[in-house]
Motif scaffolding. Structure first.
Motif, PDB file in Angstrom:
ATOM      1  N   LEU A 195      17.598   2.156  90.446  1.00 33.79           N
ATOM      2  CA  LEU A 195      18.692   1.855  89.528  1.00 33.79           C
ATOM      3  C   LEU A 195      18.190   1.820  88.080  1.00 33.79           C
ATOM      4  N   ALA A 198      17.706   5.333  86.873  1.00 33.82           N
ATOM      5  CA  ALA A 198      18.984   6.002  86.624  1.00 33.82           C
ATOM      6  C   ALA A 198      19.633   5.495  85.340  1.00 33.82           C
ATOM      7  N   LEU A 199      19.655   4.176  85.174  1.00 32.95           N
ATOM      8  CA  LEU A 199      20.241   3.593  83.968  1.00 32.95           C
ATOM      9  C   LEU A 199      19.442   3.991  82.723  1.00 32.95           C
ATOM     10  N   ARG A 378      32.779   5.433  89.124  1.00 34.41           N
ATOM     11  CA  ARG A 378      31.476   4.966  88.694  1.00 34.41           C
ATOM     12  C   ARG A 378      30.688   6.143  88.129  1.00 34.41           C
ATOM     13  N   ASN A 379      29.649   5.841  87.348  1.00 28.79           N
ATOM     14  CA  ASN A 379      28.800   6.900  86.816  1.00 28.79           C
ATOM     15  C   ASN A 379      28.148   7.651  87.975  1.00 28.79           C
ATOM     16  N   VAL A 382      24.266   7.361  88.406  1.00 28.43           N
ATOM     17  CA  VAL A 382      23.861   6.048  88.900  1.00 28.43           C
ATOM     18  C   VAL A 382      24.192   5.914  90.379  1.00 28.43           C
ATOM     19  N   SER A 383      25.399   6.319  90.777  1.00 29.81           N
ATOM     20  CA  SER A 383      25.806   6.231  92.183  1.00 29.81           C
ATOM     21  C   SER A 383      24.899   7.070  93.075  1.00 29.81           C
ATOM     22  N   ASN A 415      26.809  -0.675  93.601  1.00 30.81           N
ATOM     23  CA  ASN A 415      27.693   0.377  93.115  1.00 30.81           C
ATOM     24  C   ASN A 415      29.136  -0.112  92.977  1.00 30.81           C
ATOM     25  N   SER A 420      30.428   1.165  85.543  1.00 31.50           N
ATOM     26  CA  SER A 420      29.725   2.153  84.723  1.00 31.50           C
ATOM     27  C   SER A 420      30.673   3.298  84.422  1.00 31.50           C
TER      28      SER A 420
END
Length: 441
Positions: A195, A198-199, A378-379, A382-383, A415, A420
């Protein structure tokens, strides 16, 4: 016209990948590791042709974009489990036209089921209102608690001086690890650190990327598990391939893994060794196919276990004195205590035969369908990154174990609650609009 050329490029990429795996097996892996079960029985041209046909059939229905997390999981399993399961058994089995053909048909059917998940109309999801900053604070506290468990169990130290002897690290890790610290290791390395990476990529935050990579290296210095060290690269590669909302994910992913195969062979040619092919190809790509063949052979003639060693223990008597991975490790590798952990389909066959393979695939389809629905607002990066590492664990772990131990459930929770922004490629909005009911935030 672009779609046609993408399909041609995909076919070429898969052909190169298959050729690379075969070359690596015959010229590097089998000569160095035949004593360990990686033998070469020199399959006939007809046997190899039939296996390659099975490899390419899924390309008939596949395209080169991936706009849902389920498609990311599909391509990970296709490249790292399905293709090895088609070609590796040819080299270790005397007869490749016996019941193994039925197994290949069942696996092909399962791949079709997984791909269909991406076409399902998504269900509307009601999102509990929670500010992103609050959720990030909860994730930080969760991560700190995991690190607290890890430090309390293993202490604060870096064992990079022993990296060349990872077996000593692994032995020390097995002596110290307990159930709680094992969960902490898996959740931190496969969910939280992924995570952060990804962020960091989405928000162009180098500090988050550094923390994620540093965390993976620290965990590797404790466990000695090369998969942990490689996971940072794996996640970053997945994130790189997901640019433009996954429009060219498949081509990037296929050619990336293919390049890795040929690069490792090139390094071993220069060094006159098999070290890199062993690490990147034998362990990650060849072994899943080999073990699926072994599980199939063993549990075709011996009693299946019907989850009697797991959730159905109260209802069935377990027929062996060892768990399935240790049974296979001792029977085929002649090493007592060797855990030959296999993929979700090998585990499914060990439990219920063909019904187990299909049943666990249907369960995975359901899980991915719900995850896709949650991810709709959601982004996407990220997912996808959250589910990528648990999906990778399916290459050598059962689905049931991956749900909790390897973080699928944790990925769902994060998630769902972590709000996001979903950034979508305009091409996707125009040609691949997701049909779904109204989701509430």
């Amino acid at each position: 016209m672009q779609i046609k050329w993408n399909k041609i490029l995909l076919i070429i990429g898969i052909a190169l990948y298959v050729y690379g795996l075969k070359l690596a097996y015959t010229d590097f892996i089998s000569p160095a590791f035949s004593y360990f079960g990686f033998i070469n029985l020199h399959p006939s041209t007809l046997e190899q042709f039939v296996s390659i046909v099975f490899v390419f059939i899924p390309i008939l229905w596949s395209n080169t974009h991936a706009y849902r997390p389920s498609r990311i999981v599909y391509w990970i399993l296709y490249m790292m489990v399905y293709i090895p399961a088609m070609i590796v058994p040819d080299y270790v089995r005397i007869d490749n036209f016996d019941e193994i053909i039925t197994l290949k048909y069942v696996l092909l059917f399962c791949m079709a089921l997984l791909y269909m998940t991406g076409y399902f109309k998504l269900i509307p999801v009601y999102y509990t209102k929670m500010k992103a900053k609050v959720m990030m604070l909860l994730i930080a506290l969760f991560s700190l608690s995991l690190w607290g468990i890890i430090v309390q169990t293993f202490g604060i130290h870096f064992n990079f001086s022993q990296v060349d002897d990872v077996y000593d690290l692994r032995e020390a890790y097995r002596d110290q690890v307990n159930r709680v610290s094992g969960y902490a290791m898996n959740w931190q390395s496969k969910i939280v650190n992924a995570l952060l990476l990804a962020l960091g990529f989405v928000n162009k935050n180098k500090l988050l990327i550094f923390i994620g990579v540093f965390g993976q290296l620290f965990i590797f210095s404790i466990t000695g598990q090369k998969s942990v060290a490689l996971s940072s690269v794996f996640i970053l590669v997945i994130i790189f391939c997901l640019r433009k909302s996954g429009r060219n994910f498949v081509l990037h992913f296929v050619y990336g893994i293919t390049a890795l195969v040929f690069l490792t062979m090139g390094l071993d040619l220069m060094m006159n060794s098999s070290e890199y092919t062993s690490l990147f190809i034998r362990r990650m790509l060849i072994t899943p196919g080999l073990l699926l063949s072994y599980y199939f052979d063993f549990f075709s003639v011996n009693p299946q276990v019907h989850l009697s060693h797991s959730v159905l223990g109260p209802f069935f008597n377990y027929p062996y004195d060892k768990l399935p991975p240790f049974l296979i490790g001792e029977h085929y590798f002649e090493r007592v205590g060797l855990a030959a952990n296999a993929n979700l389909w090998a585990d499914g066959f060990a439990n219920f035969g063909y019904a187990g393979i299909i049943g666990f695939t249907v369960l995975l389809v359901g899980i991915l369908y719900v995850y896709d629905s949650i991810s709709a607002n959601r982004n996407f990066v990220v997912s996808a990154a959250l589910i990528a590492m648990p999906a990778w664990s399916l290459v050598d772990t059962s689905l049931i174990t991956s749900l909790l131990t390897h973080g699928i459930v944790i990925a769902f929770i994060i998630n769902y609650f972590l709000k996001s922004e979903r950034k979508v490629d305009p091409l996707y909005e125009t040609n691949h609009r997701v049909k779904l009911g109204s989701s509430l935030e």
